[in-house]
Design a protein around this motif. Sequence first.
Motif, PDB file in Angstrom:
ATOM      1  N   LYS A  33      -0.443  -0.444  -7.199  1.00 12.35           N
ATOM      2  CA  LYS A  33      -0.858  -0.537  -5.800  1.00 12.35           C
ATOM      3  C   LYS A  33      -2.230  -1.161  -5.604  1.00 12.35           C
ATOM      4  CE  LYS A  33       1.927   3.466  -4.500  1.00 12.35           C
ATOM      5  NZ  LYS A  33       1.936   4.873  -4.060  1.00 12.35           N
ATOM      6  N   VAL A  34      -3.039  -1.157  -6.669  1.00 16.21           N
ATOM      7  CA  VAL A  34      -4.402  -1.683  -6.584  1.00 16.21           C
ATOM      8  C   VAL A  34      -4.607  -2.713  -7.687  1.00 16.21           C
ATOM      9  CG1 VAL A  34      -6.855  -1.135  -6.734  1.00 16.21           C
ATOM     10  CG2 VAL A  34      -5.296   0.458  -5.606  1.00 16.21           C
ATOM     11  N   GLY A  35      -4.981  -3.942  -7.302  1.00 13.56           N
ATOM     12  CA  GLY A  35      -5.308  -4.971  -8.273  1.00 13.56           C
ATOM     13  C   GLY A  35      -6.784  -5.292  -8.205  1.00 13.56           C
ATOM     14  N   LEU A  50      -2.255  -9.788  -8.801  1.00 12.06           N
ATOM     15  CA  LEU A  50      -1.180  -9.656  -7.822  1.00 12.06           C
ATOM     16  C   LEU A  50       0.181  -9.392  -8.461  1.00 12.06           C
ATOM     17  CD1 LEU A  50      -2.031 -12.570  -5.356  1.00 12.06           C
ATOM     18  CD2 LEU A  50      -2.391 -10.122  -4.987  1.00 12.06           C
ATOM     19  N   ALA A  51       0.308  -9.610  -9.761  1.00 12.95           N
ATOM     20  CA  ALA A  51       1.616  -9.536 -10.413  1.00 12.95           C
ATOM     21  C   ALA A  51       2.351  -8.208 -10.192  1.00 12.95           C
ATOM     22  CB  ALA A  51       1.476  -9.839 -11.902  1.00 12.95           C
ATOM     23  N   PRO A  52       1.674  -7.063 -10.255  1.00 13.50           N
ATOM     24  CA  PRO A  52       2.406  -5.806 -10.010  1.00 13.50           C
ATOM     25  C   PRO A  52       2.744  -5.559  -8.536  1.00 13.50           C
ATOM     26  CG  PRO A  52       0.470  -5.450 -11.407  1.00 13.50           C
ATOM     27  CD  PRO A  52       0.328  -6.803 -10.784  1.00 13.50           C
ATOM     28  N   GLY A  53       2.319  -6.453  -7.638  1.00 13.75           N
ATOM     29  CA  GLY A  53       2.617  -6.292  -6.216  1.00 13.75           C
ATOM     30  C   GLY A  53       1.720  -5.333  -5.482  1.00 13.75           C
ATOM     31  N   PRO A  54       0.409  -5.311  -5.769  1.00  9.78           N
ATOM     32  CA  PRO A  54      -0.476  -4.343  -5.109  1.00  9.78           C
ATOM     33  C   PRO A  54      -0.666  -4.641  -3.638  1.00  9.78           C
ATOM     34  CG  PRO A  54      -1.792  -5.960  -6.262  1.00  9.78           C
ATOM     35  CD  PRO A  54      -0.358  -6.254  -6.609  1.00  9.78           C
TER      36      PRO A  54
END
Length: 251
Positions: free
Chosen positions: A85-87, A158-162
């Motif tokens: 959720k947090v990048g 951004l890769a994990p979709g934060p």
Amino acid sequence: MSGALSIRGLHAERGGRPVLRGVNLEVAAGEVCALMGVSGAGKSTVLRAVAALEPFTAGGIAAAGFELRPGPLPRESRLRGLRSKVGMVFQAHSLFEHLTALQNVTLAPVHALGWTRARAEQEAAELLAALGVGARAGAYPRELSGGEAQRVAIARALAPGPMVLLMDEPTSALDPARRGALGDTLRGLARQGRALLVATHDVDFARDVADRVAVLAQGALVEYGPSREVLDRPTHPATRELLRGPDPAPA
């Protein structure tokens, strides 16, 4: 707590010395907030506390529904929800030199989030292309320009979709043209519904890109409001000092 990112009464210490003194701050989805202050004001500590890279001693943090509490940092296995959720984009990019741009971006999704390599590589390629560095997917960090490395670092964050993106002094190594391009990128990310908290001392960048500005001085939030209101009509001495910039070097 409300907002995509909510910070309430945040206190932190380093070596027994207070670093943050009761910081309260909210960043809404779709908003860019510039966190400003002279060196040593506590900007990076706020970011690192939100990213669960440094502990804090009092207060609370809620980031896209994930809550952090005072005390020792949780084990990494308990932070998977936060990591998705947090990048965070670090000042020096911190790309792994032995990995290509594509491999840097796929690292967390594969090893921290358990994605298949095929899915991670597809998402990474799309992110790099969207940020204008798709053609550099096979390049190593040493082969990238400063602006390219910055965009790869953003793609990795951004890769994990934060929904919350933290950035530490993103313009420090960029020329004016690349600062403008970065500003366009950040505004685009905000339009996608993300909340961005950007630590910076770059007044022009903050005025042009940020919706709101929060000014820290000696670990306390001393001024907060719409960017042009704060930067064009400052009310606190710390903000006026920031606007003056560094004193010229002696001849």
